[in-house]
Design an enzyme around this catalytic site. Structure first.
Site, short mmCIF file in Angstrom:
data_model
loop_
_atom_site.label_atom_id
_atom_site.label_comp_id
_atom_site.label_asym_id
_atom_site.label_seq_id
_atom_site.Cartn_x
_atom_site.Cartn_y
_atom_site.Cartn_z
N ASP A 50 0.63 -1.11 -0.08
CA ASP A 50 0.13 0.04 -0.14
C ASP A 50 0.62 1.11 0.01
OD1 ASP A 50 0.96 -0.23 2.69
OD2 ASP A 50 -0.98 -0.08 3.50
N SER A 51 2.22 1.09 0.02
CA SER A 51 3.33 2.02 -0.10
C SER A 51 2.80 2.92 -1.64
CB SER A 51 4.62 1.78 -0.30
OG SER A 51 4.66 0.43 -0.85
N ASP A 89 -1.04 -6.29 -0.12
CA ASP A 89 -1.25 -5.75 1.25
C ASP A 89 -2.72 -5.71 1.26
OD1 ASP A 89 0.76 -4.99 3.08
OD2 ASP A 89 1.21 -3.24 1.97
N LYS A 118 -0.83 -9.48 3.28
CA LYS A 118 -0.16 -8.83 4.42
C LYS A 118 -0.84 -7.81 5.26
CE LYS A 118 3.29 -5.65 4.06
NZ LYS A 118 2.88 -4.63 5.24
N GLU A 120 -0.98 -5.48 9.00
CA GLU A 120 0.15 -4.82 10.04
C GLU A 120 -0.82 -4.96 11.74
OE1 GLU A 120 1.03 -1.02 7.32
OE2 GLU A 120 0.51 -0.68 9.12
N GLU A 187 9.75 -3.66 10.38
CA GLU A 187 10.13 -2.33 9.86
C GLU A 187 10.65 -1.41 11.12
OE1 GLU A 187 8.30 1.06 7.10
OE2 GLU A 187 7.11 -0.56 7.43
#
Length: 269
Positions: A50-51, A89, A118, A120, A187
């Site tokens: 999602d960057s 993501d 993925k 978080e 990260e």
């Protein structure tokens, strides 16, 4: 005479690489052209992150990225990727319950061809990871700096320097593995903590600003190519010497495999 294509990288491949001490190379990609370059230059895992909200769409954070965005870009990547494992993501607010996470993971896998999703978060995501794993969805977890929570964290800052926070991160990593996570991104985590977590887990760890002791490394493609307006400390410009893009990707792969990237200047202590 045709050359037989290499077999697709799988979760089993990555576990074997960890056991044998071979570094895993991951990079982000968001379209078919770059995905093909990464695939042919030896990148084992392509993350459709999602960057893209920042490097493709121009947002200040990843928060505005939608499920439709992720499905679109992940589909573009899987169109040309033949060897790499492709991770999609789950964007902000797309996995606020195990049921919602399952629906959106199904979209990423069925509509765009992702091989893994993925998400978080630590302890609050254990039930979600367990639900996804139960239904056969491979999961990459993400601890340390969590970009989707940047407003809550108060900015892009190193996580885990406090002893209590470090212990919680280790506990969360173990809990996520036990729930069924297949891989873990760390990260902006101090080197010693990342090494401790890597040693404690059977699943591979992938570092980004987390030191060379992780089982592999990931960078945002645009950071690695030196074209991001604000490249983070943990990145390196692999095209700065005048290389072509395929040569820069190959140099990144070689540096990760050889353990020369990340160097001390890319790490937090």
């Amino acid at each position: 005479m045709s050359t037989k294509p290499e077999p697709r990288v799988t979760v089993t491949t990555l576990r074997k690489m960890k056991c044998e001490g071979e570094k895993i190379v991951m990079l982000t990609a968001y379209d078919a052209s770059f995905a093909k370059v990464l695939d042919t230059q030896g990148v084992e895992v392509i993350l459709v992150g999602d960057s893209l909200g920042m490097v493709i769409q121009g947002h200040e954070t990843t928060v505005p990225v939608t499920m439709d965005d992720m499905v679109y870009h992940t589909r573009a990547v899987t169109k040309t990727s033949q060897r790499a494992l492709v991770i999609g993501d789950l964007p902000f607010m797309s996995y606020t319950s195990p049921e919602l996470a399952l629906r959106n993971s199904a979209r990423l896998m069925q509509e765009s061809g992702a091989h893994m999703v993925k998400l978080e978060g630590g302890a609050p995501q254990v039930a979600t990871v367990r639900q996804l794993a139960h239904h056969g969805v491979p999961v990459c977890a993400h601890l340390g700096l969590q970009p989707q929570s940047v407003h809550k964290l108060g900015g892009y800052r190193v996580q885990g320097r406090d002893e209590a926070v470090a212990k919680q991160m280790l506990d969360d990593a173990i809990a996520l593995q036990e729930a069924g996570a297949d891989m873990l991104v760390l990260e902006c985590v101090p080197v010693a903590l990342a090494a401790q977590i890597t040693q404690a887990l059977e699943i591979p760890t992938i570092g980004i600003g987390a030191g060379r002791d992780c089982d592999g490394q990931v960078l945002v493609l645009h950071d690695m190519l030196g074209i991001s307006p604000r490249a983070p400390k943990f990145s390196q410009d692999f095209i700065g010497a005048g290389a072509t893009i395929p040569q820069a990707v190959a140099a990144y792969v070689q540096a990760v495999k050889a353990g020369t990237f990340p160097a001390d200047q890319h790490c937090f202590f």
